[in-house]
Scaffold this motif. Structure first.
Motif, PDB file in Angstrom:
ATOM      1  N   ARG A   5      36.626  32.977  73.145  1.00  0.00           N
ATOM      2  CA  ARG A   5      35.573  32.291  74.124  1.00  0.00           C
ATOM      3  C   ARG A   5      36.003  30.911  74.848  1.00  0.00           C
ATOM      4  O   ARG A   5      36.467  30.605  73.691  1.00  0.00           O
ATOM      5  CB  ARG A   5      34.424  31.780  73.203  1.00  0.00           C
ATOM      6  CG  ARG A   5      33.667  33.404  72.632  1.00  0.00           C
ATOM      7  CD  ARG A   5      32.292  33.473  71.914  1.00  0.00           C
ATOM      8  NE  ARG A   5      31.156  32.713  72.407  1.00  0.00           N
ATOM      9  CZ  ARG A   5      30.014  31.698  71.969  1.00  0.00           C
ATOM     10  NH1 ARG A   5      30.258  31.846  70.354  1.00  0.00           N
ATOM     11  NH2 ARG A   5      29.460  31.095  72.273  1.00  0.00           N
ATOM     12  N   ARG A   7      35.766  27.071  74.435  1.00  0.00           N
ATOM     13  CA  ARG A   7      35.536  25.594  74.002  1.00  0.00           C
ATOM     14  C   ARG A   7      34.601  25.002  74.132  1.00  0.00           C
ATOM     15  O   ARG A   7      34.225  25.059  75.738  1.00  0.00           O
ATOM     16  CB  ARG A   7      36.420  24.974  73.588  1.00  0.00           C
ATOM     17  CG  ARG A   7      36.173  23.935  72.149  1.00  0.00           C
ATOM     18  CD  ARG A   7      37.535  22.653  71.942  1.00  0.00           C
ATOM     19  NE  ARG A   7      37.673  22.094  73.419  1.00  0.00           N
ATOM     20  CZ  ARG A   7      36.942  21.330  73.608  1.00  0.00           C
ATOM     21  NH1 ARG A   7      35.989  20.326  72.392  1.00  0.00           N
ATOM     22  NH2 ARG A   7      36.943  19.833  74.903  1.00  0.00           N
ATOM     23  N   ARG A   8      33.600  24.795  74.021  1.00  0.00           N
ATOM     24  CA  ARG A   8      31.607  24.548  73.912  1.00  0.00           C
ATOM     25  C   ARG A   8      32.289  22.955  74.313  1.00  0.00           C
ATOM     26  O   ARG A   8      32.402  21.869  73.255  1.00  0.00           O
ATOM     27  CB  ARG A   8      30.991  24.915  73.335  1.00  0.00           C
ATOM     28  CG  ARG A   8      29.341  24.079  73.567  1.00  0.00           C
ATOM     29  CD  ARG A   8      28.370  24.279  72.609  1.00  0.00           C
ATOM     30  NE  ARG A   8      28.497  24.044  70.908  1.00  0.00           N
ATOM     31  CZ  ARG A   8      27.086  23.586  70.495  1.00  0.00           C
ATOM     32  NH1 ARG A   8      26.164  23.479  71.296  1.00  0.00           N
ATOM     33  NH2 ARG A   8      27.721  22.934  68.846  1.00  0.00           N
ATOM     34  N   LYS A  31      23.698  22.791  82.340  1.00  0.00           N
ATOM     35  CA  LYS A  31      24.010  23.449  81.406  1.00  0.00           C
ATOM     36  C   LYS A  31      23.170  23.768  79.958  1.00  0.00           C
ATOM     37  O   LYS A  31      23.084  22.914  79.606  1.00  0.00           O
ATOM     38  CB  LYS A  31      25.185  22.608  81.619  1.00  0.00           C
ATOM     39  CG  LYS A  31      26.470  22.960  82.276  1.00  0.00           C
ATOM     40  CD  LYS A  31      28.405  22.093  81.145  1.00  0.00           C
ATOM     41  CE  LYS A  31      29.264  22.385  82.894  1.00  0.00           C
ATOM     42  NZ  LYS A  31      30.655  21.984  82.555  1.00  0.00           N
ATOM     43  N   PRO A  33      23.011  25.118  76.388  1.00  0.00           N
ATOM     44  CA  PRO A  33      23.851  24.998  74.724  1.00  0.00           C
ATOM     45  C   PRO A  33      24.990  25.179  74.785  1.00  0.00           C
ATOM     46  O   PRO A  33      25.534  24.837  73.875  1.00  0.00           O
ATOM     47  CB  PRO A  33      22.241  25.112  74.102  1.00  0.00           C
ATOM     48  CG  PRO A  33      21.865  25.979  74.215  1.00  0.00           C
ATOM     49  CD  PRO A  33      21.767  26.008  76.110  1.00  0.00           C
ATOM     50  N   ASP A  34      24.803  26.890  74.768  1.00  0.00           N
ATOM     51  CA  ASP A  34      26.031  27.186  74.634  1.00  0.00           C
ATOM     52  C   ASP A  34      27.325  26.821  75.310  1.00  0.00           C
ATOM     53  O   ASP A  34      28.873  27.420  74.994  1.00  0.00           O
ATOM     54  CB  ASP A  34      26.333  29.124  75.349  1.00  0.00           C
ATOM     55  CG  ASP A  34      25.154  29.844  73.998  1.00  0.00           C
ATOM     56  OD1 ASP A  34      24.710  29.327  73.362  1.00  0.00           O
ATOM     57  OD2 ASP A  34      24.469  30.404  74.604  1.00  0.00           O
ATOM     58  N   GLU A  35      27.544  26.220  76.728  1.00  0.00           N
ATOM     59  CA  GLU A  35      28.266  25.613  77.170  1.00  0.00           C
ATOM     60  C   GLU A  35      28.492  23.767  76.949  1.00  0.00           C
ATOM     61  O   GLU A  35      29.468  23.293  77.093  1.00  0.00           O
ATOM     62  CB  GLU A  35      28.381  25.693  78.550  1.00  0.00           C
ATOM     63  CG  GLU A  35      28.038  27.345  78.917  1.00  0.00           C
ATOM     64  CD  GLU A  35      27.944  27.090  80.600  1.00  0.00           C
ATOM     65  OE1 GLU A  35      28.442  27.150  81.634  1.00  0.00           O
ATOM     66  OE2 GLU A  35      26.520  26.753  81.355  1.00  0.00           O
ATOM     67  N   GLU A  37      27.451  20.794  74.240  1.00  0.00           N
ATOM     68  CA  GLU A  37      26.582  20.241  73.046  1.00  0.00           C
ATOM     69  C   GLU A  37      26.191  18.477  73.841  1.00  0.00           C
ATOM     70  O   GLU A  37      26.983  17.902  74.232  1.00  0.00           O
ATOM     71  CB  GLU A  37      27.450  20.172  71.787  1.00  0.00           C
ATOM     72  CG  GLU A  37      26.132  19.664  70.833  1.00  0.00           C
ATOM     73  CD  GLU A  37      28.155  19.623  69.448  1.00  0.00           C
ATOM     74  OE1 GLU A  37      27.128  18.952  68.334  1.00  0.00           O
ATOM     75  OE2 GLU A  37      28.766  19.753  69.727  1.00  0.00           O
ATOM     76  N   ASP A  80      17.344  20.950  73.117  1.00  0.00           N
ATOM     77  CA  ASP A  80      18.071  21.220  72.370  1.00  0.00           C
ATOM     78  C   ASP A  80      19.490  19.808  72.684  1.00  0.00           C
ATOM     79  O   ASP A  80      20.802  20.489  72.891  1.00  0.00           O
ATOM     80  CB  ASP A  80      18.997  22.723  72.616  1.00  0.00           C
ATOM     81  CG  ASP A  80      18.357  23.786  72.191  1.00  0.00           C
ATOM     82  OD1 ASP A  80      18.581  24.231  70.981  1.00  0.00           O
ATOM     83  OD2 ASP A  80      18.317  24.646  73.165  1.00  0.00           O
TER      84      ASP A  80
END
Length: 463
Positions: A5, A7-8, A31, A33-35, A37, A80
């Motif tokens: 995956r 990396r965030r 963007k 929260p999966d992409e 932080e 988030d």
């Protein structure tokens, strides 16, 4: 099957008010929260509030502090955004891409790494290095925490004498707020007239209005120290030759960019100690660091030089630009013309562009005109006087600046000039603007257009 995956990324925001949280919110829109932080550090108790509204809260026009809060910490967290209140960033390590933060209450410290960083540390009230400036009862007013501290002092103070040091926007607005609270107010000002953002001849109109409110204006006076009583609290403010009794002192001298962190990290600062950025609000020479709000210097579209202007309007726009870029989009902030409005009781005060001394400083030659007109058609009820001052460049006739002082309907007329300045219009071109007219709103010739006609004629006569 390839289960890897992407990396965030982590975006860190230093500062939880207009620029910082606007940037965080805009980046989150682009963007999820999966992409991305998002971690935001704020050393105070509040986020996303109107600092411009604090004088009106102190004065009682705004009755509830929460009315000044546009978005609560809980609302940010629901989107988030990891918002950490009462947490002060103490170090920025650009090479290591990390920041060190300290819990204000416990003192605990820790480092947090980032992929992208937003610096939105704001500005701090100017507090001269003079005896007594840190005494109880002496207040700077820049944040909601500052405003609450001042209100707490007013609630505890038996005496009703207040001294405001400085007569800029904050000083003038706080003087009126304290009058509204029933205080006897003296303003000690080092300039020849209040509102140094105006030329002195226009500042004189503000002076008269303040005295009409019962405020004692002391101009051309330099504060030398704050005197305290046996209890350690403020008791008076001293100048070179006088002493003014005070139960509370409010500093309205102005603000400076809060850039100590940035300076220690080796980030580029301008002549006003504000961070220097490019059009995308990226800190010059640093690909993954952005800055916005009161801690940066911005391009003045009229003079072509960098200026420090602490205004919430700019901060919110900076945040939108930064958040768009940090979120993978593209946006720019072209610059400002320096528009601002304020009031003293029912007197409205507005300016945009350059003052006479600004034009002289950058080598521009100009003609200046001042006209007196009215807010409405002279025969219409409640028409009130208005003074407009306009600067136009010699030979070209290019508009350089406008100042307006008057009653109802005066302040927002400056927006006409702000648009003209942004478009690079001449005074002559302004005279043909198709502005709205009806007797309840203006004379047939709007006061701004009357000034433009006079300025255009003066430029033609000097050619």
């Amino acid at each position: 099957m390839n289960m890897s995956r992407t990396r965030r990324e982590r975006l860190i925001v230093i500062g939880g008010d207009a620029a910082g949280m606007s940037a965080a919110s805009q980046a989150r829109r682009l963007k999820g929260p999966d992409e991305l932080e998002i971690v935001a550090f704020e050393r105070g108790h509040f986020t996303s509030y109107s600092a411009c509204g604090i004088p009106y809260w102190v004065g009682g026009d705004v009755t509830d502090r929460d009315q000044l809060i546009a978005r609560t910490p809980e609302e940010h967290r629901a989107r988030d955004i990891d918002l950490r209140l009462r947490t002060e960033v103490t170090d920025i390590d650009p090479d290591g891409q990390r920041v060190r933060a300290r819990d204000v209450d416990s003192g605990a410290e820790s480092w947090t790494s980032y992929d992208k960083l937003v610096i939105a540390t704001g500005a701090r009230p100017i507090r001269p290095d003079l005896p007594g400036m840190d005494a109880p009862g002496v207040h700077g007013v820049q944040t909601l925490d500052d405003g609450q501290a001042l209100l707490d002092t007013l609630a505890r103070t038996r005496g009703r004498r207040a001294v405001v040091v400085g007569a800029g926007y904050i000083g003038v607005e706080m003087a009126e707020a304290l009058i509204n609270r029933g205080y006897e107010v003296t303003v000690v000002n080092r300039g020849s007239e209040p509102m140094s953002t105006l030329d002195p001849d226009m500042g004189r109109l503000v002076h008269k209005a303040m005295e009409g409110l019962g405020i004692t204006m002391v101009n051309d006076a330099e504060v030398t120290k704050i005197l305290t009583g046996d209890d350690g609290r403020v008791r008076s403010v001293a100048t070179q030759d006088r002493e003014f009794p005070a139960d509370v002192v409010v500093l309205g001298i102005g603000v400076r960019p809060e850039t100590a962190l940035a300076k220690a990290a080796g980030l580029p600062l301008g002549t006003h100690d504000g961070l220097l950025t490019d059009r995308s609000m990226r800190v010059r020479g640093h690909e993954n660091i952005w800055a916005g709000g009161d801690c940066v210097e911005v391009l003045d579209l009229v003079s072509g030089q960098e200026r420090h202007i602490a205004l919430g309007t700019h901060a919110n726009k900076h945040g939108q630009v930064i958040g768009t870029n940090a979120g993978g989009g593209y946006a720019t902030f072209p610059g400002v013309v320096g528009t601002a409005v304020s009031k003293v009781c029912d007197l409205e005060i507005a300016r945009t562009g350059l003052r006479e001394k600004d034009a002289h400083r950058v080598g521009l030659r100009f003609e200046a005109v001042t006209i007196e007109s009215t807010s409405r058609a002279g025969y219409y009820p409640d028409s009130s006087p208005m003074t407009v001052k306009m600067l136009a460049e010699l030979r070209t006739g290019r508009l350089l600046g406008v100042q307006i002082v008057g009653r109802e309907g005066a302040g927002k007329r400056v927006d006409i000039a702000a648009v003209a300045l942004t478009a690079g219009m001449t005074a002559e071109q302004m005279t043909t603007l198709d502005l709205g007219y009806a007797p309840p709103f203006s004379p047939v010739w709007d006061p701004v257009l009357v000034a433009a006609r006079k300025a255009a004629a003066k430029v033609r006569g000097s050619s």
